[in-house]
Design a protein around this motif. Structure first.
Motif, PDB file in Angstrom:
ATOM      1  N   CYS A 260      66.254  42.442 -13.823  1.00 50.69           N
ATOM      2  CA  CYS A 260      65.800  43.812 -13.617  1.00 50.69           C
ATOM      3  C   CYS A 260      64.906  44.233 -14.787  1.00 50.69           C
ATOM      4  O   CYS A 260      65.078  43.775 -15.915  1.00 50.69           O
ATOM      5  CB  CYS A 260      67.005  44.749 -13.508  1.00 50.69           C
ATOM      6  SG  CYS A 260      66.531  46.473 -13.195  1.00 50.69           S
TER       7      CYS A 260
ATOM      8  N   ASP B 220      64.908  46.999 -16.237  1.00 52.12           N
ATOM      9  CA  ASP B 220      65.593  47.984 -17.091  1.00 52.12           C
ATOM     10  C   ASP B 220      65.340  47.683 -18.575  1.00 52.12           C
ATOM     11  O   ASP B 220      65.495  46.544 -19.026  1.00 52.12           O
ATOM     12  CB  ASP B 220      67.098  47.949 -16.782  1.00 52.12           C
ATOM     13  CG  ASP B 220      67.829  49.123 -17.408  1.00 52.12           C
ATOM     14  OD1 ASP B 220      68.348  49.963 -16.649  1.00 52.12           O
ATOM     15  OD2 ASP B 220      67.898  49.189 -18.655  1.00 52.12           O
TER      16      ASP B 220
ATOM     17  N   GLY C  66      65.285  46.295 -10.145  1.00 52.81           N
ATOM     18  CA  GLY C  66      66.340  45.867  -9.224  1.00 52.81           C
ATOM     19  C   GLY C  66      66.338  44.377  -8.950  1.00 52.81           C
ATOM     20  O   GLY C  66      67.017  43.912  -8.038  1.00 52.81           O
TER      21      GLY C  66
ATOM     22  N   HIS D  23      72.557  44.065 -13.556  1.00 53.81           N
ATOM     23  CA  HIS D  23      73.315  44.797 -14.576  1.00 53.81           C
ATOM     24  C   HIS D  23      73.995  46.008 -13.956  1.00 53.81           C
ATOM     25  O   HIS D  23      73.618  46.459 -12.865  1.00 53.81           O
ATOM     26  CB  HIS D  23      72.384  45.249 -15.713  1.00 53.81           C
ATOM     27  CG  HIS D  23      71.355  46.257 -15.286  1.00 53.81           C
ATOM     28  ND1 HIS D  23      71.457  47.599 -15.558  1.00 53.81           N
ATOM     29  CD2 HIS D  23      70.224  46.120 -14.565  1.00 53.81           C
ATOM     30  CE1 HIS D  23      70.413  48.235 -15.044  1.00 53.81           C
ATOM     31  NE2 HIS D  23      69.653  47.360 -14.425  1.00 53.81           N
TER      32      HIS D  23
ATOM     33  N   CYS E 255      72.551  50.254 -12.582  1.00 52.51           N
ATOM     34  CA  CYS E 255      71.153  49.944 -12.250  1.00 52.51           C
ATOM     35  C   CYS E 255      70.545  51.079 -11.416  1.00 52.51           C
ATOM     36  O   CYS E 255      71.077  51.455 -10.368  1.00 52.51           O
ATOM     37  CB  CYS E 255      71.073  48.631 -11.476  1.00 52.51           C
ATOM     38  SG  CYS E 255      69.375  48.192 -11.022  1.00 52.51           S
ATOM     39  N   GLY E 256      69.423  51.623 -11.886  1.00 49.64           N
ATOM     40  CA  GLY E 256      68.769  52.730 -11.194  1.00 49.64           C
ATOM     41  C   GLY E 256      68.269  52.347  -9.811  1.00 49.64           C
ATOM     42  O   GLY E 256      68.285  53.161  -8.877  1.00 49.64           O
TER      43      GLY E 256
END
Ligand SMILES: [Zn+2]
Length: 214
Positions: free
Chosen positions: A52, A54, A77, A105, A108-109
């Motif tokens: 991801c 992130d 994602g 993770h 995760c958004g």
């Protein structure tokens, strides 16, 4: 290629690096001027990492690796696409990596957005963001369907994340004959793992091919 490290050796190295990071004792290896010069003409990374985007999932930091160690592909994602598969095939076929780590993770958004999109009153997302998270929605729906009591608000996002991670690994095998062929012949392993933001640990969730977690 006889001295090529095995998938297991590469995975063990990744785990040792993560353990140093978790313990707050990183070596920051191979990040100096000598390494930079040494690599200027060619790269021989040990592993490919697909994770991801992130900002907290910085690949070389959390595995305590250096320049030229990891071939990294990331998007929000960690969603498969022809661009992702093409990049990973390059790492496997041209750079000869023997390990692909797929790294998800918690918190995760993108997973959260996929869950939220299943609400009846979900707002319409900008088209490109929707296209990015849409492949995560089946995992969210599956977890929702499995528990009649669950709602998008109460759904266990970590469980959706784990389902999506498994989907990602299995879709990758279906999408790429090159990757699934190397897994079948025993020269490549794929580890789907989950990163915990709070303590920095990388926990394997699914492993295909010749590797196990010691
Ligand atoms: Zn994420």
């Amino acid at each position: 290629m006889t001295d090529q490290p095995t998938p297991q050796q590469v995975w063990n190295e990744m785990l040792r690096g993560n353990a140093r990071f978790v313990a707050g004792e990183p070596l920051h290896p191979r990040q100096d001027v000598e390494r930079r010069s040494e690599l200027a003409r060619a790269q021989t990374p040990r592993a490919a990492l697909f994770g991801c985007s992130d900002s907290r999932l910085a690949a070389e930091i959390i595995f305590d690796k250096g320049l030229g160690d990891l071939f990294v592909v990331r998007n929000a994602g960690q969603v498969n696409s022809s661009s992702v598969i093409g990049s990973l095939e390059y790492a496997v076929a041209v750079l000869n990596v023997s390990l692909i780590v797929v790294l998800a993770h918690d918190e995760c958004g993108a997973v959260r957005a996929a869950i939220d999109s299943t609400r009846m009153d979900a707002p319409t997302l900008p088209a490109n963001i929707w296209r990015q998270i849409a492949p995560i929605v089946p995992a969210a729906r599956r977890v929702l369907t499995a528990d009649p009591e669950a709602t998008p608000e109460t759904l266990d996002a970590e469980q959706v994340g784990r389902e999506h991670l498994r989907d990602t690994v299995s879709d990758m095998l279906h999408a790429s004959e090159l990757i699934s062929g190397r897994v079948a012949s025993g020269s490549l392993a794929i580890v789907g793992a989950n990163y915990r933001l709070v303590d920095g640990t990388v926990a394997p969730e699914i492993i295909v091919g010749p590797a196990t977690t010691p």
